[in-house]
Design a protein around this motif. Sequence first.
Motif, PDB file in Angstrom:
ATOM      1  N   LEU A  70      36.556  34.504  34.828  1.00 16.83           N
ATOM      2  CA  LEU A  70      36.477  33.787  36.107  1.00 16.83           C
ATOM      3  C   LEU A  70      37.842  33.557  36.741  1.00 16.83           C
ATOM      4  N   SER A  71      38.909  33.770  35.992  1.00 14.89           N
ATOM      5  CA  SER A  71      40.253  33.700  36.585  1.00 14.89           C
ATOM      6  C   SER A  71      41.147  34.717  35.887  1.00 14.89           C
ATOM      7  N   GLY A  84      41.491  32.322  40.820  1.00 12.20           N
ATOM      8  CA  GLY A  84      40.050  32.490  40.688  1.00 12.20           C
ATOM      9  C   GLY A  84      39.691  33.936  40.996  1.00 12.20           C
ATOM     10  N   VAL A  85      38.791  34.504  40.204  1.00  7.82           N
ATOM     11  CA  VAL A  85      38.552  35.938  40.263  1.00  7.82           C
ATOM     12  C   VAL A  85      37.993  36.378  41.620  1.00  7.82           C
ATOM     13  N   ARG A  93      34.795  40.608  36.352  1.00 10.86           N
ATOM     14  CA  ARG A  93      34.157  39.600  37.208  1.00 10.86           C
ATOM     15  C   ARG A  93      32.672  39.556  36.833  1.00 10.86           C
TER      16      ARG A  93
ATOM     17  N   GLU B  45      35.287  27.870  38.669  1.00 10.81           N
ATOM     18  CA  GLU B  45      36.641  28.357  38.402  1.00 10.81           C
ATOM     19  C   GLU B  45      36.930  29.616  39.226  1.00 10.81           C
ATOM     20  N   GLY B  46      35.923  30.433  39.423  1.00  9.39           N
ATOM     21  CA  GLY B  46      36.117  31.693  40.145  1.00  9.39           C
ATOM     22  C   GLY B  46      36.355  31.529  41.633  1.00  9.39           C
TER      23      GLY B  46
END
Lengths: 138, 138
Positions: A70-71, A84-85, A93, B45-46
Amino acid sequence: MSEPEYQVRPIGWVESPLVDRDAAPKQGDEGSPDAWLVFHPDVGEGIRDLEAGTEILLLTWLDRARRDVLSVFPRGDPRNPVRGVFSTRSPDRPNPIGLHRVQIVAIDGPRVRVRDLEALDGTPIVDVKPVLEPLGER
Amino acid sequence: MSEPEYQVRPIGWVESPLVDRDAAPKQGDEGSPDAWLVFHPDVGEGIRDLEAGTEILLLTWLDRARRDVLSVFPRGDPRNPVRGVFSTRSPDRPNPIGLHRVQIVAIDGPRVRVRDLEALDGTPIVDVKPVLEPLGER
């Protein structure tokens, strides 16, 4: 999550000299090679109006990606601040869908040659869309 | 087809006044309303680096689309010549992934307000990507 899941069924795959993720360019315009898109015979009707010389949006399923990320460090560089992705183009992802703008250079039946594709050999193709003309020219 | 299938797991959904496919605009810039993107708490978080004022690419799963369609009348108008579906933006296609370029206008925790989105209410969100800066500005 209580949402349903949906099944993506590949419509073809990528044939490319790129086989090593760590060595592959991060974007198509960063030194990526030409590649073949090889479509399933089942979708021949769907690709019949693709034309050499035009640009398309290619959607792939990045099957070697991690889905629990997620990151990330943007561009895989730990000197970059973690992001953050969904603010990055990381292949890792939750739903690893690749989006590639590429030019068609040749068509040979179900095989479509494109320029500058960073996807790895064997990557499943899930969709192709035209680049939209500006409003007023559609 | 012998290829494997892949599971798309929604990361959120669209809240929009649009509920009727036939009445909805065909593209975001053709009179679409503002909408909320409501993300699952799991992906907080993403999305933490999304910013109001920026443009994003939103990928959705067009869950009311037909998947057995390979050619269509562009824009649903039978006066247009039939085209292979991969040369159109028809929602009806083997893998009905929607691609929408939208501007973020506000962020309220897991709720992200965007301009000009043609996706219907309840449409699952599958990915968000930044619009790429031109080469040399990344």
